[in-house]
Design a protein around this motif. Structure first.
Motif, PDB file in Angstrom:
ATOM      1  N   LEU A 161       0.822  -1.215   0.000  1.00 12.09           N
ATOM      2  CA  LEU A 161       0.000   0.000   0.000  1.00 12.09           C
ATOM      3  C   LEU A 161       0.854   1.262   0.000  1.00 12.09           C
ATOM      4  N   ARG A 162       2.015   1.206   0.654  1.00 18.16           N
ATOM      5  CA  ARG A 162       2.886   2.390   0.710  1.00 18.16           C
ATOM      6  C   ARG A 162       3.338   2.807  -0.693  1.00 18.16           C
ATOM      7  N   GLU A 163       3.485   1.854  -1.568  1.00 15.41           N
ATOM      8  CA  GLU A 163       3.922   2.155  -2.935  1.00 15.41           C
ATOM      9  C   GLU A 163       2.830   2.849  -3.743  1.00 15.41           C
ATOM     10  N   GLN A 164       1.609   2.848  -3.211  1.00 16.81           N
ATOM     11  CA  GLN A 164       0.483   3.425  -3.937  1.00 16.81           C
ATOM     12  C   GLN A 164       0.102   4.817  -3.436  1.00 16.81           C
ATOM     13  N   GLN A 165       0.935   5.393  -2.559  1.00 21.95           N
ATOM     14  CA  GLN A 165       0.642   6.723  -2.030  1.00 21.95           C
ATOM     15  C   GLN A 165       1.975   7.430  -1.748  1.00 21.95           C
ATOM     16  N   PRO A 166       1.976   8.767  -1.606  1.00 22.36           N
ATOM     17  CA  PRO A 166       3.241   9.507  -1.600  1.00 22.36           C
ATOM     18  C   PRO A 166       3.870   9.780  -0.239  1.00 22.36           C
ATOM     19  N   ARG A 167       3.228   9.440   0.859  1.00 24.58           N
ATOM     20  CA  ARG A 167       3.726   9.862   2.174  1.00 24.58           C
ATOM     21  C   ARG A 167       4.886   8.990   2.629  1.00 24.58           C
ATOM     22  N   ASP A 168       5.851   9.615   3.344  1.00 18.88           N
ATOM     23  CA  ASP A 168       6.974   8.840   3.857  1.00 18.88           C
ATOM     24  C   ASP A 168       6.623   8.270   5.235  1.00 18.88           C
ATOM     25  N   ALA A 169       7.557   7.515   5.803  1.00 13.58           N
ATOM     26  CA  ALA A 169       7.291   6.808   7.064  1.00 13.58           C
ATOM     27  C   ALA A 169       6.982   7.766   8.206  1.00 13.58           C
ATOM     28  N   ASN A 170       7.698   8.889   8.280  1.00 16.05           N
ATOM     29  CA  ASN A 170       7.455   9.848   9.358  1.00 16.05           C
ATOM     30  C   ASN A 170       6.055  10.451   9.272  1.00 16.05           C
ATOM     31  N   GLU A 171       5.626  10.786   8.074  1.00 19.53           N
ATOM     32  CA  GLU A 171       4.284  11.343   7.890  1.00 19.53           C
ATOM     33  C   GLU A 171       3.217  10.316   8.274  1.00 19.53           C
ATOM     34  N   ILE A 172       3.444   9.079   7.891  1.00 19.13           N
ATOM     35  CA  ILE A 172       2.476   8.030   8.208  1.00 19.13           C
ATOM     36  C   ILE A 172       2.405   7.801   9.709  1.00 19.13           C
ATOM     37  N   ASN A 173       3.554   7.747  10.372  1.00 18.62           N
ATOM     38  CA  ASN A 173       3.558   7.531  11.824  1.00 18.62           C
ATOM     39  C   ASN A 173       2.825   8.650  12.552  1.00 18.62           C
ATOM     40  N   LEU A 174       2.987   9.883  12.081  1.00 13.26           N
ATOM     41  CA  LEU A 174       2.289  11.006  12.703  1.00 13.26           C
ATOM     42  C   LEU A 174       0.781  10.854  12.518  1.00 13.26           C
ATOM     43  N   LEU A 175       0.352  10.423  11.360  1.00 15.68           N
ATOM     44  CA  LEU A 175      -1.084  10.256  11.115  1.00 15.68           C
ATOM     45  C   LEU A 175      -1.656   9.093  11.927  1.00 15.68           C
ATOM     46  N   VAL A 176      -0.861   8.050  12.165  1.00 16.75           N
ATOM     47  CA  VAL A 176      -1.315   6.968  13.049  1.00 16.75           C
ATOM     48  C   VAL A 176      -1.481   7.511  14.462  1.00 16.75           C
ATOM     49  N   ASP A 177      -0.550   8.373  14.899  1.00 15.24           N
ATOM     50  CA  ASP A 177      -0.696   9.021  16.203  1.00 15.24           C
ATOM     51  C   ASP A 177      -2.006   9.800  16.276  1.00 15.24           C
TER      52      ASP A 177
END
Length: 249
Positions: A161-177
């Motif tokens: 799924l990560r390959e299908q969207q532009p956000r990096d790991a830090n951005e994703i972790n913040l959104l999970v928070d």
């Protein structure tokens, strides 16, 4: 289901306590009367809250992120709709492990239908929970192994799924928070706790707390620029369905 005791135990302190501990105390409270809040309804409330914030401390949330928050417990619908047994109902954390895994997988599948980022966020939300429980001393070894396998499979799916969207790991972790913050905020107001609480997540290097008083919840720092009203549907074996009014500042 989230249990909301009709006679909540008054707080033993005015100090701020960990938010999750306050929620668990209501779920374990010995009482004979509750309102029951479906998990999917609580998640929808979390999404509504996220959609109405005005604070600049929380990152700007795109529609698919808000939708992910709103459906993150949709997998519980079938479980929560089953006929209720007599006596004390089960809280969500007391359900059988097979039912919990079914709910997690159903919630992830629902979020993935919305957008890749939605699937990632809900998947990682449950992976975080699974990691914590797999390391707990009270978790039986066989359940710990199932949790570990769940995380491994979800990690593989997340990579696709990560390959299908532009956000990096830090951005994703913040959104999970962010998802987990609103999940916990909604759980807290749904369970009826009256304790002052502190959230584990930090945004913009700030600690977030919530005070309860006079049927109103006040967040510090503020998330909304004015008192904002919400409601959540609840049921009871002894009473007709009703809506719980919630006021957040």
């Amino acid at each position: 289901m989230i249990l909301r005791p009709l006679n909540p135990i008054p707080p033993s302190t005015t100090d701020f306590v960990p938010a999750w501990d306050a929620v668990l105390r209501t779920q374990k409270q010995a009482t004979t009367e509750w309102l029951l809040v479906p998990q999917a309804g609580h998640a929808a409330l979390a999404g509504e809250m996220a959609s109405k914030i005005t604070s600049k401390d929380i990152p700007e949330l795109e529609p698919e992120v808000i939708q992910a928050i709103a459906v993150h417990d949709d997998g519980w619908k079938q479980i929560d709709s089953r006929p209720k047994k007599t006596g004390r109902p089960l809280s969500f954390f007391e359900e059988a492990p097979t039912d919990i895994f079914q709910a997690w997988k159903g919630s992830i599948a629902r979020a993935t239908q919305i957008a890749p980022i939605a699937g990632i966020l809900v998947s990682e939300h449950f992976c975080r929970i699974a990691r914590d429980f797999s390391r707990a001393a009270t978790t039986p070894p066989e359940i710990s192994q199932v949790l570990t396998t769940f995380v491994e499979r979800e990690n593989a799916q997340q990579e696709e799924l990560r390959e299908q969207q532009p956000r990096d790991a830090n951005e994703i972790n913040l959104l999970v928070d962010v998802l987990q913050f609103f999940d916990l905020l909604s759980l807290y107001v749904c369970c009826g706790s009256q304790e002052n609480i502190q959230f584990p997540q930090r945004f913009n290097q700030k600690i977030f707390r919530l005070r309860y008083g006079s049927d109103q919840y006040r967040l510090e720092p503020l998330l909304f620029n004015q008192p904002t009203r919400f409601s959540i549907a609840a049921t009871s074996p002894a009473q007709p369905a009703e809506h719980i009014a919630i006021s957040l500042t």
